[in-house]
Motif scaffolding. Structure first.
Motif, mmCIF file in Angstrom:
data_model
loop_
_atom_site.group_PDB
_atom_site.id
_atom_site.type_symbol
_atom_site.label_atom_id
_atom_site.label_comp_id
_atom_site.label_asym_id
_atom_site.label_seq_id
_atom_site.Cartn_x
_atom_site.Cartn_y
_atom_site.Cartn_z
ATOM 1 N N VAL A 1 -12.787 -0.355 -0.919
ATOM 2 C CA VAL A 1 -11.728 0.559 -0.370
ATOM 3 C C VAL A 1 -10.474 0.692 -1.413
ATOM 4 O O VAL A 1 -9.987 1.569 -1.343
ATOM 5 N N LEU A 2 -10.152 -0.512 -1.815
ATOM 6 C CA LEU A 2 -8.755 -0.556 -2.719
ATOM 7 C C LEU A 2 -9.029 0.408 -4.152
ATOM 8 O O LEU A 2 -8.097 1.205 -4.304
ATOM 9 N N ALA B 1 1.486 1.361 6.683
ATOM 10 C CA ALA B 1 1.067 0.902 7.870
ATOM 11 C C ALA B 1 1.559 -0.078 8.458
ATOM 12 O O ALA B 1 1.705 -0.241 9.703
ATOM 13 N N TYR B 2 1.945 -1.031 7.764
ATOM 14 C CA TYR B 2 2.332 -2.318 8.313
ATOM 15 C C TYR B 2 3.825 -2.847 8.501
ATOM 16 O O TYR B 2 3.960 -4.010 8.440
ATOM 17 N N LEU C 1 -4.611 -12.427 0.532
ATOM 18 C CA LEU C 1 -5.029 -11.114 1.170
ATOM 19 C C LEU C 1 -6.009 -11.563 2.472
ATOM 20 O O LEU C 1 -6.167 -11.108 3.434
ATOM 21 N N TYR D 1 0.741 -1.160 0.052
ATOM 22 C CA TYR D 1 0.060 0.036 -0.019
ATOM 23 C C TYR D 1 0.786 1.245 -0.005
ATOM 24 O O TYR D 1 2.083 1.235 0.525
ATOM 25 N N ALA D 2 0.402 2.247 -0.433
ATOM 26 C CA ALA D 2 1.042 3.543 -0.660
ATOM 27 C C ALA D 2 1.313 4.185 0.942
ATOM 28 O O ALA D 2 2.357 4.348 1.219
ATOM 29 N N LEU D 3 0.441 3.966 1.680
ATOM 30 C CA LEU D 3 0.206 4.088 2.998
ATOM 31 C C LEU D 3 1.245 3.088 3.890
ATOM 32 O O LEU D 3 0.385 2.016 3.864
ATOM 33 N N LEU E 1 -13.514 -4.588 1.232
ATOM 34 C CA LEU E 1 -11.907 -4.363 0.477
ATOM 35 C C LEU E 1 -11.815 -3.914 -0.759
ATOM 36 O O LEU E 1 -11.135 -2.926 -1.098
ATOM 37 N N HIS F 1 4.414 -5.406 10.876
ATOM 38 C CA HIS F 1 3.586 -6.726 10.682
ATOM 39 C C HIS F 1 4.058 -7.275 9.067
ATOM 40 O O HIS F 1 3.446 -8.070 8.717
ATOM 41 N N GLN G 1 -10.898 2.808 -4.104
ATOM 42 C CA GLN G 1 -10.774 4.300 -3.875
ATOM 43 C C GLN G 1 -9.515 4.804 -3.487
ATOM 44 O O GLN G 1 -9.215 5.952 -3.882
ATOM 45 N N HIS G 2 -8.903 4.070 -2.824
ATOM 46 C CA HIS G 2 -7.587 4.322 -2.404
ATOM 47 C C HIS G 2 -6.143 3.920 -3.215
ATOM 48 O O HIS G 2 -5.283 4.668 -2.990
ATOM 49 N N GLU G 3 -6.155 2.716 -3.652
ATOM 50 C CA GLU G 3 -5.088 2.279 -4.397
ATOM 51 C C GLU G 3 -5.775 1.808 -5.710
ATOM 52 O O GLU G 3 -5.361 0.515 -5.962
#
Lengths: 813, 232
Positions: free
Chosen positions: A725-726, A452-453, A700, A448-450, A722, A456, A728-730
């Motif tokens: 959301v993907l 966050a993980y 995933l 992801y661009a963000l 999912l 993990h 929209q954001h990626e």
């Protein structure tokens, strides 16, 4: 080719059974002697399996066991691996060869697995999934370093699928672990032998593959069964429908006249209905059983055993019996409903091919008059051995993601090395470095661009650039989720008193209210209620039963068959082959409108019941027509025709409008595909389903573990959420790319639409009629029977349902 | 965007298609089961879901705050996916939450996922909130409801047959005395209203309000033969 290649013990063994080694079996020995990989193309029943194993048996007999695995055999079916093991044990025991054979599948017990690690068998029989699992173990290097040969059975059924992608990646790894490895492919006759050869070529070099062709069996005898009209007014041959139930008495008569019959149908729903119809007429209670993929495995096994023991006269089956063990006793195959493709029909007919020199017998039962044309076309196609099927598509990035994690679980790797290795697998020969790197990043941290993980991550890179798996827990999770077959969410069908009968899709279960009855596994069941993971049933009595429908049940008509159907339609000289009612029908069409040409696009428009109908004779298959229907209605909308809905068959697209549609040439102009495709595709239920499959394969989301869903509203993640959301954001996320690639190749059949529009450019023939034409009747009869999935949006459908129920329930009415 | 009015226990409630209740008389906005930081909770277990769920949930909540300008915001339990979730909020999401909480009375009702009050965050916390005539709690009471309540926990969703296709949406489910809200969180799934866990709470049937893009769609469940669409 010399006879020395076959040691005396083997020659004696062949002679003792009155056999002589067949030329293709000798050719396989010769290829092995010169270290070549080989592709054996031969029909079923030609000693193909023995030919595949013979070089390994000879080599092991000559040189003895090395204490390492010598040969790996991979079959698409667990049951087949077990059956092959039984068949190989005979020659090995007869000749007293010191060869150990074991199977390794999902059913293999822990003790057996442990023993296999300690004392490896000489020959290991397995499935693509179990092979992937073995290759993810830390000791994989050691396990396979002495490997000499890999045999890939039924390779035509695997290459070009996601399982095929996975298997190719695994054989690429095996070729690296054992550089002198030979690959052997066993295949039925295929349309694209070059692609299959490339698939088994070590290091992707097809020149290193010896092509060996087995003797062709006698050509099959194919009849077409159209029940005789009972009188001059009998219109026995239906105008529409796909089930073929009207022919049940005639099918039963054909079963009676023969030994063992497999009655193939196209969907599980059709299997249930036809089985029911046959038993209604089965006054002599001939033993007739049913076999399909949603029945409980135990039940399926009982049917297979009964078949093998010759206790059955017929089995109604779906593609669940397309592949698999040869039942010696099958005397004829009956295909009910259109065959949809020549290769598929040949595969099915081959199930009755128990002796090479005897012709397989098959009967085709068309379910409606269009299917008569298709059956005739299929018979012609089989006679010419004109196989269909697209060349294999490039490998999926979702499968690659699964494989990369598996490789990291086995041992740390350098991305450059693994990239080079992956590219030796034919489906990934053109994989770009960008796609490889993005997929690797997805596995590592989600991609992801963000970012966050970071905490993990599943993979991390050390100072010298080696990629490691984080810990044993990640590896364990990987091993629980291996595989590329993803089914729609299913619920078990459980008797209130008694056991599990099988599974239905959640979507079907959702439509039931207590008291509804449905047909399942040949029984009439009453729906009692939903318990989170099961559909509870009791024996049903009467009512109008429903029949479970399963996703992806129907294959579209192949291009090959479509072209042939078009040719028959266009050429009255061929019509005498057809039943009289069909001839009359076509002749009437020629008088009242015109017949579709070989390479034009016939479009009829006519008014009916206050609406205008547009019927386009595209012959590109149901999937392509669905996509086309959506694009066409949007164009009609813009043209002011006020489209109200559309319906499709494999042959025809029909659309109805408030106003008369004009200017067909502009409507079907080639630029149609550019229109709204992306926006529509992104929102379609089809793409969401595709995404779910991709997300599960890529890891995933986890596969639904049966039994672990006690509290599933919190445990499982809805893939639709999912996906939204993907998007929209990626929008460029690697999984969305994989989803779009799958959809473009599969369910939308964009290639076929593009081809049709190109072909029809300048050749669109518009016929304006005062009323419906004879050829348009079948598709109009489908209206109301087919779901209209892509027309209206969900919001509109909900509003309509709300309104309707409110009206229906209102007190004032 | 149109909220649907529902009269219940003598009060007028607005059901917003985003999945929250606005109670005008009390200027109170109610949302259930936000499940904040569910994405990171899954990531810890090896499923690296798109890391945007908390931001999306809070942005939708912020939108409702702007729409209704409530004096009070009640999160009906399971606001955080697990005990440590509040501590995992990233700075941007934390700022989002603070902006929402600013200038209103924020109440965190505790849930089974978040039994402790969130530390270091604004708002007060309680197990139940009495607001005449309703009691607001996370888990609905067992059996038939005599005192009106609003609850969450069950994530109700419902399916409607239309023209041969099944449409499934989260929904409000309510009778005269009990309202269960749909889960508001972005990654929250649903439980079919016919499941005994929900259906058992409404033996005499209930009204359903399925969430749409711009409005809710009203249907009924029925104890007796249920109205149902067959294929047209």
């Amino acid at each position: 080719m010399t006879t020395d290649l076959l040691p005396d013990a083997f020659a004696t063994w062949f002679a003792a059974r009155g056999w002589t080694p067949r030329p293709h079996q000798r050719a396989m020995l010769d290829a092995a002697a010169s270290g070549q990989s080989a592709l054996l193309v031969a029909p079923t029943g030609g000693g193909k399996t023995l030919a595949g194993f013979l070089p390994s048996l000879v080599d092991l007999a000559k040189h003895g066991s090395s204490g390492k695995i010598h040969t790996v055999y991979v079959s698409p079916l667990k049951a087949l691996a077990q059956d092959i093991a039984r068949n190989l044990i005979d020659p090995i025991d007869d000749m007293g060869l010191p060869i150990r054979i074991e199977t390794r599948t999902g059913d293999t017990s822990q003790t057996q697995r442990k023993r296999q690690r300690e004392i490896p068998p000489d020959i290991l029989l397995t499935t693509p999934e179990s092979l992937a699992l073995l290759l993810s173990l830390p000791e994989a290097d050691e396990m396979f370093e002495g490997l000499s040969c890999v045999i890939l059975d039924e390779i035509h059924a695997i290459a070009g699928t996601k399982r095929g992608d996975q298997l190719a990646l695994c054989t690429a790894r095996l070729s690296r672990l054992a550089p002198d490895l030979r690959l052997v492919g066993l295949s039925a006759t295929v349309a694209h032998p070059d692609a299959i050869a490339a698939y088994i070529a070590p290091n992707g070099d097809p020149a290193r593959v010896r092509r060996i062709t087995g003797a062709q069996g006698a050509p099959p005898e194919i009849g077409i069964l159209v029940p005789e009209p009972s009188g001059p007014r009998d219109r026995t041959l239906p105008w529409s429908g796909h089930m073929g139930l009207f022919a049940a008495p005639a099918i039963l008569a054909a079963i009676k006249a023969s030994g063992m019959t497999i009655v193939f149908v196209n969907t599980r729903a059709q299997a249930e209905l036809l089985f029911d119809a046959l038993w209604r007429h089965n006054d002599e209670t001939l033993p007739i059983a049913m076999h399909h993929g949603s029945l409980d495995p135990e039940q399926r096994r009982r049917v297979e055993d009964a078949m093998a023991a010759g206790r059955l006269r017929a089995v109604v089956a779906t593609s669940s019996l397309d592949l698999g063990i040869d039942w010696a006793g099958v005397d004829q195959v009956i295909q009910v409903g259109a065959p949809k493709g020549v290769s598929r029909l040949l595969q099915r007919i081959g199930r009755a091919n128990h002796r090479m020199d005897a012709a397989s017998r098959a009967i085709l039962v068309p379910a409606n008059r269009f299917e008569v044309l298709e059956c005739e076309a299929a018979r012609e196609g089989v006679a010419e051995m004109a196989l269909d099927g697209d060349p294999p598509r490039p490998g999926g990035l979702d499968v690659l993601a699964q494989h990369l994690l598996g490789m990291a679980c086995s041992a740390p790797f350098l991305p450059d090395d693994l990239y080079a290795e992956v590219r030796t697998a034919a489906p990934y020969a053109r994989l770009s470095r960008q796609d490889f790197d993005d997929t690797l990043r997805f596995v590592a941290d989600g991609g992801y661009a963000l970012q966050a993980y970071d905490r993990h991550r599943k993979l991390f890179t050390d100072a010298i650039g080696l990629v490691w798996v984080r810990d044993e827990r990640v590896a364990r999770q990987y091993r629980m989720n291996i595989g590329t077959i993803v089914e729609a969410p299913m619920l078990r069908v459980r008797q209130r008193r008694g056991g599990v009968l099988g599974e239905v899709e959640e979507g079907f279960a959702a439509q039931l209210v207590p008291g509804d009855t449905f047909l399942f596994g040949g029984r009439l069941l009453r729906f009692e209620g939903l318990r989170e993971t099961a559909v509870e049933v009791t024996p049903g009595t009467g009512g109008e039963p429903r029949v479970p429908i399963y996703e992806g049940g129907r294959l579209p008509l192949s291009t090959n068959l479509a072209d042939r159907v078009r040719r028959i339609l266009h050429d009255p000289d061929l019509w005498p082959l057809l039943p009289v009612p069909v001839q009359e029908w076509l002749a009437l069409q020629a008088r009242r409108s015109r017949l579709p040409g070989e390479d034009d696009l016939l479009v009829e428009t006519f008014p009916r019941g206050g609406r205008w109908y547009l019927v386009a004779y595209c012959f590109e298959g149901r999937n392509a027509h669905q996509t086309l229907g959506m694009l066409l209605t949007r164009r009609l909308e813009r043209a002011g025709a006020g489209p109200l809905g559309f319906v499709t068959t494999d042959y025809v697209l029909a659309c109805w409008c408030a106003h008369e549609p004009q200017d067909m040439a502009a409507l079907f102009a080639e630029d149609m595909l550019g229109d709204d495709l992306d926006a529509w595709m992104a929102d379609s239920a089809m793409l969401r389903r595709t995404f779910r499959t991709v997300a599960v394969i890529a890891g995933l989301i986890e596969r639904k573990a049966p039994g672990a869903e006690k509290n599933r509203r919190q445990v499982t993640i809805n893939s639709d959420l999912l996906y939204d959301v993907l998007r929209q954001h990626e929008p460029d996320h690697v999984l969305l790319r994989a989803t779009r690639a799958d959809a473009a190749a599969g369910l939308t059949d964009l290639g076929r639409i593009a081809h049709m529009l190109r072909r029809a450019a300048g050749r669109t023939v518009h016929v304006r009629l005062p009323r419906v034409s004879p050829l348009a009747v079948p598709v109009l009869l489908e209206i109301g029977r087919e779901r209209i999935a892509h027309g209206a949006g969900e919001e509109d459908l909900l509003a309509e349902a709300e309104q309707l129920i409110a009206e229906g329930m209102s007190e004032s009415a | 965007m149109t909220a649907a009015p529902l009269h219940m226990a003598g009060e007028r409630l607005m059901l917003d298609p985003a999945g929250a209740v606005y109670w005008p008389a009390r200027r109170m906005l109610i949302a259930a089961d936000l499940h904040l930081e569910k994405g990171t909770a899954f990531a810890r277990r090896g499923m690296l879901l798109p890391p945007y769920d908390t931001a999306l949930t809070l942005d939708r909540l912020a939108l409702l705050r702007r729409r209704y300008a409530p004096a009070m915001l009640v999160a009906l339990g399971d606001s955080f996916h697990d005990r440590a979730a509040a501590l995992r909020l990233n700075p941007a999401d934390r700022a989002r939450l603070l902006r929402i909480a600013e200038g209103l009375d924020l109440v965190w009702i505790t849930g089974n996922h978040d039994p402790d009050p969130p530390e270091t965050l604004p708002g007060r916390s309680c197990d139940e909130l009495a607001c005449e005539p309703f009691t607001l709690r996370h888990i609905p009471r067992d059996g038939v409801c005599t005192d009106p309540e609003m609850a969450g926990h069950l994530h109700p969703k419902a399916q409607v047959q239309t023209r041969g296709q099944t449409i499934s949406r989260p929904c409000f489910i309510a009778d005269d005395t009990r309202m269960i809200l749909p889960a508001f969180g972005t990654y929250t799934g649903g439980l079919d209203v016919r499941d005994p866990a929900i259906a058992g709470l409404y033996p005499r049937g209930a009204q359903l309000f399925l969430l749409g893009r711009d409005r809710v769609f009203a249907f009924r469940t029925a104890p007796a033969p249920r109205a149902r669409m067959r294929q047209a």
